[in-house]
Design an enzyme around this catalytic site. Sequence first.
Site, mmCIF file in Angstrom:
data_model
loop_
_atom_site.group_PDB
_atom_site.id
_atom_site.type_symbol
_atom_site.label_atom_id
_atom_site.label_comp_id
_atom_site.label_asym_id
_atom_site.label_seq_id
_atom_site.Cartn_x
_atom_site.Cartn_y
_atom_site.Cartn_z
ATOM 1 N N LEU A 84 -10.668 -35.188 19.994
ATOM 2 C CA LEU A 84 -10.907 -35.280 18.549
ATOM 3 C C LEU A 84 -9.931 -36.249 17.891
ATOM 4 O O LEU A 84 -8.783 -36.359 18.314
ATOM 5 C CB LEU A 84 -10.699 -33.901 17.904
ATOM 6 C CG LEU A 84 -11.670 -32.788 18.273
ATOM 7 C CD1 LEU A 84 -11.135 -31.443 17.812
ATOM 8 C CD2 LEU A 84 -13.035 -33.061 17.655
ATOM 9 N N GLU A 116 -13.297 -24.208 12.265
ATOM 10 C CA GLU A 116 -12.739 -23.363 13.332
ATOM 11 C C GLU A 116 -11.240 -23.585 13.430
ATOM 12 O O GLU A 116 -10.763 -24.696 13.211
ATOM 13 C CB GLU A 116 -13.359 -23.765 14.691
ATOM 14 C CG GLU A 116 -14.854 -23.660 14.725
ATOM 15 C CD GLU A 116 -15.468 -24.421 15.907
ATOM 16 O OE1 GLU A 116 -14.760 -24.671 16.909
ATOM 17 O OE2 GLU A 116 -16.657 -24.779 15.804
ATOM 18 N N LYS A 118 -7.959 -24.539 15.302
ATOM 19 C CA LYS A 118 -7.729 -25.382 16.484
ATOM 20 C C LYS A 118 -6.683 -24.683 17.352
ATOM 21 O O LYS A 118 -5.515 -24.598 16.989
ATOM 22 C CB LYS A 118 -7.245 -26.768 16.063
ATOM 23 C CG LYS A 118 -7.071 -27.707 17.238
ATOM 24 C CD LYS A 118 -6.785 -29.115 16.750
ATOM 25 C CE LYS A 118 -6.630 -30.111 17.875
ATOM 26 N NZ LYS A 118 -5.698 -29.727 18.910
ATOM 27 N N ASP A 120 -4.150 -23.951 20.283
ATOM 28 C CA ASP A 120 -3.243 -24.821 21.043
ATOM 29 C C ASP A 120 -3.162 -24.342 22.487
ATOM 30 O O ASP A 120 -2.332 -23.523 22.849
ATOM 31 C CB ASP A 120 -1.854 -24.779 20.391
ATOM 32 C CG ASP A 120 -1.029 -25.997 20.774
ATOM 33 O OD1 ASP A 120 -1.569 -26.869 21.473
ATOM 34 O OD2 ASP A 120 0.141 -26.064 20.376
ATOM 35 N N TYR A 229 -15.754 -23.042 22.141
ATOM 36 C CA TYR A 229 -15.945 -23.817 20.908
ATOM 37 C C TYR A 229 -17.064 -24.856 20.946
ATOM 38 O O TYR A 229 -17.316 -25.516 19.940
ATOM 39 C CB TYR A 229 -14.635 -24.456 20.433
ATOM 40 C CG TYR A 229 -13.956 -25.389 21.426
ATOM 41 C CD1 TYR A 229 -14.596 -26.505 21.923
ATOM 42 C CD2 TYR A 229 -12.654 -25.139 21.823
ATOM 43 C CE1 TYR A 229 -13.972 -27.351 22.805
ATOM 44 C CE2 TYR A 229 -12.011 -25.985 22.724
ATOM 45 C CZ TYR A 229 -12.677 -27.093 23.213
ATOM 46 O OH TYR A 229 -12.054 -27.915 24.093
ATOM 47 N N LYS A 318 -4.677 -31.481 11.504
ATOM 48 C CA LYS A 318 -3.479 -30.888 12.119
ATOM 49 C C LYS A 318 -2.546 -30.333 11.046
ATOM 50 O O LYS A 318 -2.431 -30.894 9.959
ATOM 51 C CB LYS A 318 -2.721 -31.964 12.926
ATOM 52 C CG LYS A 318 -3.527 -32.585 14.049
ATOM 53 C CD LYS A 318 -3.672 -31.665 15.241
ATOM 54 C CE LYS A 318 -2.446 -31.605 16.101
ATOM 55 N NZ LYS A 318 -2.339 -32.691 17.052
ATOM 56 N N CYS A 412 37.402 -34.860 28.637
ATOM 57 C CA CYS A 412 36.182 -34.226 29.149
ATOM 58 C C CYS A 412 36.321 -32.705 29.070
ATOM 59 O O CYS A 412 37.294 -32.146 29.578
ATOM 60 C CB CYS A 412 35.942 -34.655 30.596
ATOM 61 S SG CYS A 412 34.637 -33.694 31.394
ATOM 62 N N CYS A 415 36.566 -31.353 32.879
ATOM 63 C CA CYS A 415 37.626 -31.655 33.842
ATOM 64 C C CYS A 415 38.893 -32.186 33.170
ATOM 65 O O CYS A 415 39.908 -32.393 33.835
ATOM 66 C CB CYS A 415 37.131 -32.640 34.892
ATOM 67 S SG CYS A 415 36.934 -34.307 34.258
ATOM 68 N N CYS A 430 32.657 -39.144 30.524
ATOM 69 C CA CYS A 430 33.862 -38.686 31.213
ATOM 70 C C CYS A 430 34.260 -39.802 32.181
ATOM 71 O O CYS A 430 33.413 -40.333 32.908
ATOM 72 C CB CYS A 430 33.536 -37.407 31.988
ATOM 73 S SG CYS A 430 34.772 -36.991 33.213
ATOM 74 N N CYS A 436 34.750 -34.578 38.671
ATOM 75 C CA CYS A 436 34.400 -33.740 37.527
ATOM 76 C C CYS A 436 33.333 -32.739 37.966
ATOM 77 O O CYS A 436 32.263 -33.123 38.437
ATOM 78 C CB CYS A 436 33.891 -34.608 36.377
ATOM 79 S SG CYS A 436 33.270 -33.635 35.007
HETATM 80 S S1 IVH Z 1 -13.989 -29.359 19.681
HETATM 81 C C1 IVH Z 1 -16.290 -32.783 20.851
HETATM 82 N N1 IVH Z 1 -12.956 -27.140 18.729
HETATM 83 O O1 IVH Z 1 -8.346 -29.662 20.703
HETATM 84 C C2 IVH Z 1 -15.584 -31.551 20.621
HETATM 85 N N2 IVH Z 1 -11.599 -28.468 20.148
HETATM 86 O O2 IVH Z 1 -7.349 -32.321 20.018
HETATM 87 C C3 IVH Z 1 -14.315 -31.454 21.360
HETATM 88 N N3 IVH Z 1 -9.385 -27.537 20.604
HETATM 89 O O3 IVH Z 1 -9.622 -31.312 23.525
HETATM 90 C C4 IVH Z 1 -13.405 -30.426 20.958
HETATM 91 N N4 IVH Z 1 -9.630 -25.688 19.427
HETATM 92 O O4 IVH Z 1 -8.970 -28.832 23.763
HETATM 93 C C5 IVH Z 1 -12.743 -28.216 19.488
HETATM 94 N N5 IVH Z 1 -12.192 -25.140 17.863
HETATM 95 C C6 IVH Z 1 -11.990 -26.203 18.617
HETATM 96 C C7 IVH Z 1 -10.775 -26.412 19.297
HETATM 97 C C8 IVH Z 1 -10.618 -27.566 20.053
HETATM 98 C C9 IVH Z 1 -8.825 -26.381 20.212
HETATM 99 C C10 IVH Z 1 -8.731 -28.544 21.455
HETATM 100 C C11 IVH Z 1 -9.611 -29.087 22.556
HETATM 101 C C12 IVH Z 1 -9.644 -30.568 22.334
HETATM 102 C C13 IVH Z 1 -8.418 -30.805 21.510
HETATM 103 C C14 IVH Z 1 -8.536 -32.059 20.662
#
Ligand code: IVH
Length: 670
Positions: A84, A116, A118, A120, A229, A318, A412, A415, A430, A436
């Site tokens: 993305l 949705e 995102k 991690d 997702y 983000k 140091c 030593c 050092c 040392c």
């Molecule tokens: S959609 C074409 N949805 O974020 C659609 N990705 O930075 C591809 N990720 O590679 C991804 N939560 O691993 C999508 N709700 C979500 C997500 C999500 C986490 C991750 C995914 C992607 C990465 C992109």
Amino acid sequence: MDYFAAVTRAKELRTIIDQANIDYYQLDAPTMPDSEYDRLFHELLAIEKENPSLAVSDSPTKRVGAAPLSKFEKVMHKKPMISLDNVFNGEEIKVFVEATAAALGVDAEELEWCLEPKIDGLAVDLNYEEGVLQLAATRGDSEIGENVTANIRTIRSIPLNIGAIGPVPSIVGLRGEVFMPQDSFIRVNQEKEEAGQDVYANKRNAAAGALRQLDSRETAKRGLDFFCYAPGHIEDMGFKTQFGFLQYVGSQFGVPVNPLTCLAKGIQPVVDYYQQMMDLRPTLPYDVDGVVIKLNSFAHQEKLGEKSRTPRWATAAKFPAQQAQTVCTDVAWQVGRTGVITPVAKLTPVECGGVMVSSPTLHNVDQINRLGLMIGDTVVVERSGDVIPAVVKVVLERRNEEARPVIPPTLCPECGAPVIQIEGEVAIRCSNTISCRAQLRESVSHFCSRGGMNIEGLGDKYVENLVEIGLQDVSGIYKLTKADFMKFPRMGNKLADKLLAAIEASKTRSLRQFLFALGIRLCGEGTAKRLVEHYTCVKEIAAATREDLMRIPDIGPAVADSIVSFFGNSGSAAVIERLRDCGIDPVAEKAEKGTKFAGLTFVFSGSLTKFTRDEAKNMTEKEGGKASGSVSRKTTYLVAGPGAGGKLAEAQALGITVLDEDGFLAMLSA
Ligand code: IVH
């Protein structure tokens, strides 16, 4: 029990256990005490043991893990796993929404989005055939990933069979994120700490570590979880929208879908969602690093299509890096392998972005000056994504009279030798490069590390013990006896034998690993690899001049000087001599300087089963050939595995000879 009774009971048990898993992991509403679950689980295990034909691949007993693999197989994705684009604030979200509406020729206020969190973690691709999970793969380079099916089967929330509730099409590919929930993360790190191992810096690394275990029984213990997702390679099921798709797979396939997913129309509601999730973030039991904004209509998605690696119909918004305030109670000075002394801030521990921060590096004195840091100051620490937490700011308004300046040491701290600063360098060092203890400890650790001599089990704690009992330099490792190890706290017979065996095994490491292990300043794994392409043993390298070395690609004057000065130093020369006396003087294999493929360019395509892409590249380069990523007129051979697709067609069009993996190996050994 006769066979027919076993078939019936096994089926019954699987249904009950699967439902218990769904109640527990997906609905968060356990319906069965653990003891009852264990009893039923063991009954099923016993039946399957007695009747192996009943141990089908979607049985819940498969979740405890299978026998370890030697490596992960490569898998070609049926459709690329794209990523993305990012935006970073409300204003940029607005711009994205407006631009997308304009591209579709619709009113931005009328456009519908699926929103949705995102997650991690790591993207995975799940493939179900006739309802049963058959293949799960990591994203890899987006076209080719790794087969992690055995590991994915251990994730309890992922159904092994999606046909339990209703009918399913024959091919169903689903994509989603594997992640490590907060409680698993805390437990895994506690266990690591107790075992004296390095803890994971964040949940994403911990999830990656768990998913990349060759032994799936280990993955099973780590407590991973999953949210779906997106559709993968899937038979047309007539889905019209992303939200509809998620609802369907959640309710009909029993696949976990994030409950915070929602629909929104227009611009402001999308921005509001971003803000709401940011507020919710600290309360969630998993890490979220933003939100994903997707056009809800699949027809709209199709109309806009994809750029090379990212869709035009979605973006990730983000969250800003996570920050936290705390107090700097001291600055410690750490002596590294090459004698560089690095300042480390001692902070009152604070949580920042899901990790505890207590000792971030300050890098060097210049950085301390740039920050204007004094001991006792309140500071801002920041962590964004994978980046190691750092002190980014001093809160001057909160400085009090007790704050005192940070004074770099003149001696140091390990030593007591005078500290020096080499002209043109920011680092302080050092001056004692011979005795040392801190430097010794660090260089021994580096010598034993995975990229070096790879002495398994000889971690930092034991290295510290070794230096304490008087280890003088790395050659001393090869003179250790069992009695030496038995002096360590909590050392047993078996462990001591294991360490000695690991030390013995390390004697056969390659010249490249040995060169890296020596810890020559500026000579990392890349430089070691280059050196081995041109020299066959340490003696040859030690005899090389600055000019000789600089003729090697990628070796510049600083690296050449460092290598010459290392081998010219009587201390290092003596250590190398002592290692040689212990039988360590690796010679590069002939193949490392081969010329079989001189002037030839290879392209590897499709899924390779006999070697990995990296291995193919190494083998080619070792024989003087070139490995390229794309087919052109310069390509001599295309090595094609199953699913080679586009590249195969290009090669055929250009009349390039196509080999299979065996053909390539035959050329290599000819
Ligand atoms: S959609 C074409 N949805 O974020 C659609 N990705 O930075 C591809 N990720 O590679 C991804 N939560 O691993 C999508 N709700 C979500 C997500 C999500 C986490 C991750 C995914 C992607 C990465 C992109």
